[in-house]
Scaffold this motif. Structure first.
Motif, short mmCIF file in Angstrom:
data_model
loop_
_atom_site.label_atom_id
_atom_site.label_comp_id
_atom_site.label_asym_id
_atom_site.label_seq_id
_atom_site.Cartn_x
_atom_site.Cartn_y
_atom_site.Cartn_z
N LEU A 164 0.83 -1.21 0.00
CA LEU A 164 0.00 0.00 0.00
C LEU A 164 0.86 1.26 0.00
O LEU A 164 0.62 2.18 -0.79
CB LEU A 164 -0.93 0.00 1.22
N VAL A 165 1.85 1.31 0.88
CA VAL A 165 2.70 2.49 0.96
C VAL A 165 3.41 2.74 -0.37
O VAL A 165 3.45 3.86 -0.88
CB VAL A 165 3.72 2.35 2.11
N GLU A 166 3.95 1.68 -0.95
CA GLU A 166 4.64 1.81 -2.23
C GLU A 166 3.73 2.39 -3.30
O GLU A 166 4.08 3.37 -3.99
CB GLU A 166 5.17 0.45 -2.68
N LYS A 167 2.55 1.81 -3.47
CA LYS A 167 1.64 2.23 -4.54
C LYS A 167 1.03 3.60 -4.26
O LYS A 167 0.84 4.41 -5.18
CB LYS A 167 0.55 1.19 -4.75
N ALA A 168 0.72 3.88 -3.00
CA ALA A 168 0.13 5.19 -2.67
C ALA A 168 1.13 6.31 -2.94
O ALA A 168 0.76 7.38 -3.43
CB ALA A 168 -0.32 5.20 -1.21
N VAL A 169 2.40 6.07 -2.62
CA VAL A 169 3.42 7.09 -2.90
C VAL A 169 3.57 7.28 -4.41
O VAL A 169 3.70 8.41 -4.89
CB VAL A 169 4.77 6.70 -2.27
N GLU A 170 3.54 6.20 -5.15
CA GLU A 170 3.67 6.31 -6.61
C GLU A 170 2.51 7.11 -7.20
O GLU A 170 2.70 7.93 -8.11
CB GLU A 170 3.71 4.92 -7.23
N VAL A 171 1.30 6.87 -6.72
CA VAL A 171 0.13 7.61 -7.20
C VAL A 171 0.19 9.05 -6.72
O VAL A 171 -0.10 9.99 -7.46
CB VAL A 171 -1.17 6.93 -6.74
N GLY A 172 0.58 9.23 -5.46
CA GLY A 172 0.65 10.56 -4.87
C GLY A 172 -0.26 10.69 -3.68
O GLY A 172 -1.48 10.71 -3.83
N VAL A 173 0.31 10.74 -2.49
CA VAL A 173 -0.47 10.91 -1.26
C VAL A 173 0.35 11.80 -0.34
O VAL A 173 1.58 11.76 -0.33
CB VAL A 173 -0.76 9.53 -0.60
#
Length: 231
Positions: free
Chosen positions: A91-100
């Motif tokens: 989750l952390v990896e993908k959320a950072v990639e998307v932008g959070v």
């Protein structure tokens, strides 16, 4: 171009830490004059060139600097971590990639994980920042008790995604009108009725992420993605 994280960059040169220096010189085979990129996680994007390809202290010379402004909106997710930490790492990896902008981890009544160390998650966030080219590193918060957390948010821009019966608005319809939003995502067994009622009494609005029943980490990522495409 290879990218490095430089949170303490200040000046016209930067020396990579020993582990990064060894990776840059021995693994990536960077030599004097080779171009690299640096991110400080605070909006700073730097172009640099290797000045001294030292295995222990690889020195870089800054050649260009650009300041990336924060987005005009922010997305904040508060999520109960799963028992399997791999799923939170994903989750952390993908959320950072998307932008959070921020992720808070919640300790709820039905939480399977009662303790959480951020060291590994922070490293994953940095790696995702470098891979995706995002300029701002999100804030990761320690595990926080649900009731205490609710006292810290603005109910007008906070939404709770739950599976209980009752009227819920599609998240994409409410975030399109909110420049800043925080979405609460419960544990595998969902929030308890009491936790939902507490949020509603404070003025936090209930939302849905769609017809499918999503895993915790999938729901949190869906909330981040929905917040982006709806603005």
């Amino acid at each position: 171009m290879h990218t490095f994280f430089a949170p303490d960059l200040n000046g016209s040169t930067y020396t990579l830490p020993e582990d990064e220096s060894k990776h840059a010189v021995r693994v990536l085979r960077l030599g004097a004059g080779d171009a690299v990129a640096l991110l400080d996680g605070r909006g700073g994007v730097y172009q640099a060139a290797v000045a001294d390809a030292n295995l222990k202290r690889c020195q870089l010379r800054i050649t260009h600097y650009e300041k990336v402004s924060p987005r005009s909106y922010s997305t904040y997710v508060a999520v109960a971590p799963t028992k399997n930490l791999d799923r939170m790492e994903w989750l952390v990896e993908k959320a950072v990639e998307v932008g959070v902008e921020r992720i808070t981890f919640l300790r709820c009544a039905r939480s399977e994980r009662r303790e959480l160390k951020l060291d590994r998650l922070e490293k994953i966030a940095v790696s995702a920042l470098k891979q995706s080219g995002q300029a701002w590193l999100p804030q990761l918060d320690e595990l926080t008790d649900y009731a205490a957390f609710l006292k810290t948010v603005d109910p007008a821009t906070t939404f709770i995604a739950h599976l209980e019966e009752g009227e819920r608005t599609d998240l994409k319809h409410v975030v399109s009108q909110a420049p800043h939003c925080c979405v609460l995502i419960g544990p595998e067994g969902d929030f308890t009725p009491q936790e939902i009622e507490l949020a509603l009494r404070l003025g936090i609005r209930p939302v849905t992420l769609g017809a499918s029943r999503l895993r915790t980490e999938t729901a949190a990522l869906a909330a981040v993605f929905t917040a982006h495409i709806s603005r």
